[in-house]
Scaffold this motif. Structure first.
Motif, PDB file in Angstrom:
ATOM      1  N   ALA A 130     -22.896 -26.998 -42.143  1.00  0.00           N
ATOM      2  CA  ALA A 130     -22.486 -26.289 -40.848  1.00  0.00           C
ATOM      3  C   ALA A 130     -22.314 -24.809 -41.208  1.00  0.00           C
ATOM      4  O   ALA A 130     -21.707 -24.704 -42.287  1.00  0.00           O
ATOM      5  CB  ALA A 130     -21.331 -26.770 -40.317  1.00  0.00           C
ATOM      6  N   SER A 131     -22.572 -23.874 -40.250  1.00  0.00           N
ATOM      7  CA  SER A 131     -22.303 -22.586 -40.836  1.00  0.00           C
ATOM      8  C   SER A 131     -22.076 -21.780 -39.301  1.00  0.00           C
ATOM      9  O   SER A 131     -23.172 -21.297 -38.638  1.00  0.00           O
ATOM     10  CB  SER A 131     -23.380 -21.807 -41.339  1.00  0.00           C
ATOM     11  OG  SER A 131     -23.110 -20.596 -41.415  1.00  0.00           O
ATOM     12  N   PRO A 132     -20.994 -22.261 -38.650  1.00  0.00           N
ATOM     13  CA  PRO A 132     -20.792 -21.888 -37.317  1.00  0.00           C
ATOM     14  C   PRO A 132     -20.379 -20.492 -37.079  1.00  0.00           C
ATOM     15  O   PRO A 132     -19.975 -19.618 -38.016  1.00  0.00           O
ATOM     16  CB  PRO A 132     -19.494 -22.670 -36.988  1.00  0.00           C
ATOM     17  CG  PRO A 132     -18.704 -22.851 -38.098  1.00  0.00           C
ATOM     18  CD  PRO A 132     -19.978 -22.961 -39.355  1.00  0.00           C
ATOM     19  N   THR A 133     -21.020 -19.841 -35.876  1.00  0.00           N
ATOM     20  CA  THR A 133     -20.938 -18.433 -35.788  1.00  0.00           C
ATOM     21  C   THR A 133     -20.052 -18.242 -34.539  1.00  0.00           C
ATOM     22  O   THR A 133     -19.280 -17.278 -34.163  1.00  0.00           O
ATOM     23  CB  THR A 133     -22.186 -17.565 -35.688  1.00  0.00           C
ATOM     24  OG1 THR A 133     -22.984 -18.398 -34.792  1.00  0.00           O
ATOM     25  CG2 THR A 133     -22.820 -17.801 -36.769  1.00  0.00           C
ATOM     26  N   ASP A 134     -20.493 -19.085 -33.220  1.00  0.00           N
ATOM     27  CA  ASP A 134     -19.705 -18.799 -32.039  1.00  0.00           C
ATOM     28  C   ASP A 134     -19.332 -20.286 -31.416  1.00  0.00           C
ATOM     29  O   ASP A 134     -19.840 -21.582 -31.870  1.00  0.00           O
ATOM     30  CB  ASP A 134     -20.717 -18.230 -31.165  1.00  0.00           C
ATOM     31  CG  ASP A 134     -21.105 -16.907 -31.331  1.00  0.00           C
ATOM     32  OD1 ASP A 134     -20.266 -15.772 -31.338  1.00  0.00           O
ATOM     33  OD2 ASP A 134     -22.020 -16.814 -32.187  1.00  0.00           O
ATOM     34  N   ILE A 135     -18.531 -20.160 -30.346  1.00  0.00           N
ATOM     35  CA  ILE A 135     -18.126 -21.528 -29.649  1.00  0.00           C
ATOM     36  C   ILE A 135     -18.360 -21.092 -28.156  1.00  0.00           C
ATOM     37  O   ILE A 135     -17.970 -20.280 -27.578  1.00  0.00           O
ATOM     38  CB  ILE A 135     -16.728 -21.743 -29.817  1.00  0.00           C
ATOM     39  CG1 ILE A 135     -16.102 -21.860 -31.407  1.00  0.00           C
ATOM     40  CG2 ILE A 135     -16.225 -23.051 -29.141  1.00  0.00           C
ATOM     41  CD1 ILE A 135     -14.700 -21.849 -31.770  1.00  0.00           C
ATOM     42  N   GLU A 136     -19.271 -22.017 -27.683  1.00  0.00           N
ATOM     43  CA  GLU A 136     -19.498 -22.048 -26.284  1.00  0.00           C
ATOM     44  C   GLU A 136     -18.428 -22.617 -25.477  1.00  0.00           C
ATOM     45  O   GLU A 136     -18.551 -24.000 -25.689  1.00  0.00           O
ATOM     46  CB  GLU A 136     -20.995 -22.308 -26.145  1.00  0.00           C
ATOM     47  CG  GLU A 136     -21.901 -21.718 -26.856  1.00  0.00           C
ATOM     48  CD  GLU A 136     -22.070 -20.067 -26.392  1.00  0.00           C
ATOM     49  OE1 GLU A 136     -21.919 -19.663 -25.442  1.00  0.00           O
ATOM     50  OE2 GLU A 136     -22.570 -19.403 -27.403  1.00  0.00           O
ATOM     51  N   VAL A 137     -17.804 -22.228 -24.533  1.00  0.00           N
ATOM     52  CA  VAL A 137     -16.964 -22.921 -23.636  1.00  0.00           C
ATOM     53  C   VAL A 137     -16.986 -22.968 -22.133  1.00  0.00           C
ATOM     54  O   VAL A 137     -17.181 -21.590 -21.889  1.00  0.00           O
ATOM     55  CB  VAL A 137     -15.161 -22.554 -24.308  1.00  0.00           C
ATOM     56  CG1 VAL A 137     -14.182 -23.094 -23.352  1.00  0.00           C
ATOM     57  CG2 VAL A 137     -15.234 -22.535 -25.562  1.00  0.00           C
ATOM     58  N   THR A 138     -16.927 -24.087 -21.722  1.00  0.00           N
ATOM     59  CA  THR A 138     -17.099 -24.216 -20.304  1.00  0.00           C
ATOM     60  C   THR A 138     -15.715 -24.715 -19.717  1.00  0.00           C
ATOM     61  O   THR A 138     -15.590 -26.191 -20.160  1.00  0.00           O
ATOM     62  CB  THR A 138     -18.418 -25.086 -19.952  1.00  0.00           C
ATOM     63  OG1 THR A 138     -19.448 -24.436 -20.345  1.00  0.00           O
ATOM     64  CG2 THR A 138     -18.507 -25.051 -18.436  1.00  0.00           C
ATOM     65  N   PRO A 139     -15.037 -24.465 -19.045  1.00  0.00           N
ATOM     66  CA  PRO A 139     -13.607 -24.857 -18.659  1.00  0.00           C
ATOM     67  C   PRO A 139     -14.058 -26.057 -17.748  1.00  0.00           C
ATOM     68  O   PRO A 139     -14.840 -26.267 -17.207  1.00  0.00           O
ATOM     69  CB  PRO A 139     -12.956 -23.740 -17.868  1.00  0.00           C
ATOM     70  CG  PRO A 139     -13.673 -22.536 -18.199  1.00  0.00           C
ATOM     71  CD  PRO A 139     -15.018 -22.736 -18.524  1.00  0.00           C
ATOM     72  N   PRO A 140     -12.888 -26.840 -17.765  1.00  0.00           N
ATOM     73  CA  PRO A 140     -13.126 -28.186 -17.060  1.00  0.00           C
ATOM     74  C   PRO A 140     -13.561 -27.757 -15.653  1.00  0.00           C
ATOM     75  O   PRO A 140     -12.800 -27.220 -15.020  1.00  0.00           O
ATOM     76  CB  PRO A 140     -11.712 -28.700 -16.953  1.00  0.00           C
ATOM     77  CG  PRO A 140     -11.005 -28.258 -18.250  1.00  0.00           C
ATOM     78  CD  PRO A 140     -11.365 -26.664 -18.408  1.00  0.00           C
ATOM     79  N   ASN A 141     -14.536 -28.735 -15.017  1.00  0.00           N
ATOM     80  CA  ASN A 141     -14.948 -28.566 -13.795  1.00  0.00           C
ATOM     81  C   ASN A 141     -15.586 -26.989 -13.349  1.00  0.00           C
ATOM     82  O   ASN A 141     -15.385 -27.122 -12.128  1.00  0.00           O
ATOM     83  CB  ASN A 141     -13.756 -29.151 -12.692  1.00  0.00           C
ATOM     84  CG  ASN A 141     -13.391 -30.442 -12.700  1.00  0.00           C
ATOM     85  OD1 ASN A 141     -14.186 -31.334 -12.415  1.00  0.00           O
ATOM     86  ND2 ASN A 141     -12.275 -30.574 -13.293  1.00  0.00           N
ATOM     87  N   GLU A 142     -16.078 -26.656 -14.500  1.00  0.00           N
ATOM     88  CA  GLU A 142     -16.704 -25.324 -13.998  1.00  0.00           C
ATOM     89  C   GLU A 142     -18.147 -25.513 -14.701  1.00  0.00           C
ATOM     90  O   GLU A 142     -18.424 -26.277 -15.435  1.00  0.00           O
ATOM     91  CB  GLU A 142     -15.839 -24.158 -14.757  1.00  0.00           C
ATOM     92  CG  GLU A 142     -15.215 -23.394 -13.844  1.00  0.00           C
ATOM     93  CD  GLU A 142     -16.092 -22.642 -13.218  1.00  0.00           C
ATOM     94  OE1 GLU A 142     -17.370 -22.787 -13.044  1.00  0.00           O
ATOM     95  OE2 GLU A 142     -15.778 -21.189 -12.542  1.00  0.00           O
ATOM     96  N   THR A 143     -19.016 -24.438 -14.446  1.00  0.00           N
ATOM     97  CA  THR A 143     -20.362 -24.362 -14.778  1.00  0.00           C
ATOM     98  C   THR A 143     -20.523 -22.981 -15.492  1.00  0.00           C
ATOM     99  O   THR A 143     -21.662 -23.060 -16.187  1.00  0.00           O
ATOM    100  CB  THR A 143     -21.401 -24.560 -13.631  1.00  0.00           C
ATOM    101  OG1 THR A 143     -20.936 -23.552 -12.712  1.00  0.00           O
ATOM    102  CG2 THR A 143     -21.008 -25.825 -12.945  1.00  0.00           C
ATOM    103  N   HIS A 144     -19.793 -22.132 -15.319  1.00  0.00           N
ATOM    104  CA  HIS A 144     -19.765 -21.009 -16.184  1.00  0.00           C
ATOM    105  C   HIS A 144     -19.118 -20.742 -17.691  1.00  0.00           C
ATOM    106  O   HIS A 144     -18.312 -21.248 -17.673  1.00  0.00           O
ATOM    107  CB  HIS A 144     -19.421 -19.636 -15.428  1.00  0.00           C
ATOM    108  CG  HIS A 144     -19.788 -19.497 -14.010  1.00  0.00           C
ATOM    109  ND1 HIS A 144     -19.537 -20.271 -12.748  1.00  0.00           N
ATOM    110  CD2 HIS A 144     -20.918 -18.633 -13.834  1.00  0.00           C
ATOM    111  CE1 HIS A 144     -20.423 -20.160 -11.809  1.00  0.00           C
ATOM    112  NE2 HIS A 144     -21.221 -18.977 -12.149  1.00  0.00           N
ATOM    113  N   THR A 145     -19.961 -20.424 -18.558  1.00  0.00           N
ATOM    114  CA  THR A 145     -19.666 -20.532 -19.953  1.00  0.00           C
ATOM    115  C   THR A 145     -19.295 -18.934 -20.598  1.00  0.00           C
ATOM    116  O   THR A 145     -19.918 -18.124 -20.133  1.00  0.00           O
ATOM    117  CB  THR A 145     -20.856 -21.173 -20.633  1.00  0.00           C
ATOM    118  OG1 THR A 145     -21.176 -22.412 -20.197  1.00  0.00           O
ATOM    119  CG2 THR A 145     -20.487 -21.288 -22.040  1.00  0.00           C
ATOM    120  N   VAL A 146     -18.451 -19.101 -21.513  1.00  0.00           N
ATOM    121  CA  VAL A 146     -18.170 -17.959 -22.255  1.00  0.00           C
ATOM    122  C   VAL A 146     -18.524 -18.398 -23.791  1.00  0.00           C
ATOM    123  O   VAL A 146     -18.313 -19.372 -24.260  1.00  0.00           O
ATOM    124  CB  VAL A 146     -16.600 -17.437 -22.002  1.00  0.00           C
ATOM    125  CG1 VAL A 146     -16.226 -17.131 -20.524  1.00  0.00           C
ATOM    126  CG2 VAL A 146     -15.658 -18.678 -22.560  1.00  0.00           C
TER     127      VAL A 146
END
Length: 222
Positions: free
Chosen positions: A179-195
């Motif tokens: 593993a070589s992680p660069t970013d974490i894609e997060v979608t809040p609970p019950n949402e469809t938009h990601t940060v």
């Protein structure tokens, strides 16, 4: 003698007539008394009936009043529980959340990254449940992260409050982690938009690969 007999018979006839008249008068008096008594009884019965009808009406109104009172109580209970129209708590929208990731490892072997979501909206909202999480790797793959076994807790941050969840994994010290992680894609609970968040500086790499990373449900910081 004849005159005497005739007079006697006439007297007897008059007496009989008077007797019949008296009897008829008595019968008439009894009839009118009976009618009067019957009428009085009927009036009393009607009065009682009307009186009872009035009581029934009052009782019905009292029952309706109680029923109305019960509805008012239910309405107040619904208002207290936030179930009335306009009082429901809606899920937090991604655009109303300030989201950041920090390294919160408790020791050198246990990796933990806290994802903090601050409610920047104007109303209280619900962030209860599991967020959707993908980890973007240096090779541009983005595998999804599995949920942990913890049970979700009610998480309803007020404006300015934060909801938090974390990623948990074992840190690799061999230097051989794929593993070589660069970013974490997060979608809040019950949402469809990601940060997209940067992998926190100093956070260790996971053993095995990303399937070993688990995401826990949200909770409040208070």
């Amino acid at each position: 003698m004849k005159y005497t007999r005739i007079a006697a018979l006439a007297a007897l006839g008059v007496a009989a007539t008077l007797s019949l008249t008296v009897c008829d008068s008595d019968d008439s008096g009894m009839d009118s008394s009976s009618k009067s008594s019957s009428s009085s009884s009927s009036s009393s019965s009607d009065g009682d009936s009307k009186s009872e009808g009035g009581s029934g009406s009052d009782g019905s109104e009292a029952g309706n009043a109680k029923s109305g009172s019960g509805k008012g109580t239910d309405a107040r209970a619904n208002a207290a529980n936030g179930t009335e129209t306009g009082g429901k708590v809606t899920f937090c929208k991604t655009e109303d959340l300030a989201i950041d990731a920090t390294d919160a490892a408790p020791d050198v072997d246990s990796g933990r990254i806290d994802i903090i979501m601050i409610n920047r909206g104007s109303t209280t909202c619900s962030a209860t449940g599991f967020a959707g999480v993908d980890i973007k790797d240096a090779d541009n793959t983005s595998p999804p992260i599995e949920r942990g076994h913890a049970q979700p807790r009610v998480t309803i941050p007020k404006p300015g409050d934060a909801a938090v969840f974390n990623l948990a994994y074992d840190i690799d010290h061999t230097g051989d982690s794929p593993a070589s992680p660069t970013d974490i894609e997060v979608t809040p609970p019950n949402e469809t938009h990601t940060v997209s968040l940067k992998w926190p500086a100093g956070a260790g790499e996971s053993k095995g690969a990303y399937p070993d990373v688990e995401v826990d449900p949200t909770h409040t910081t208070k």
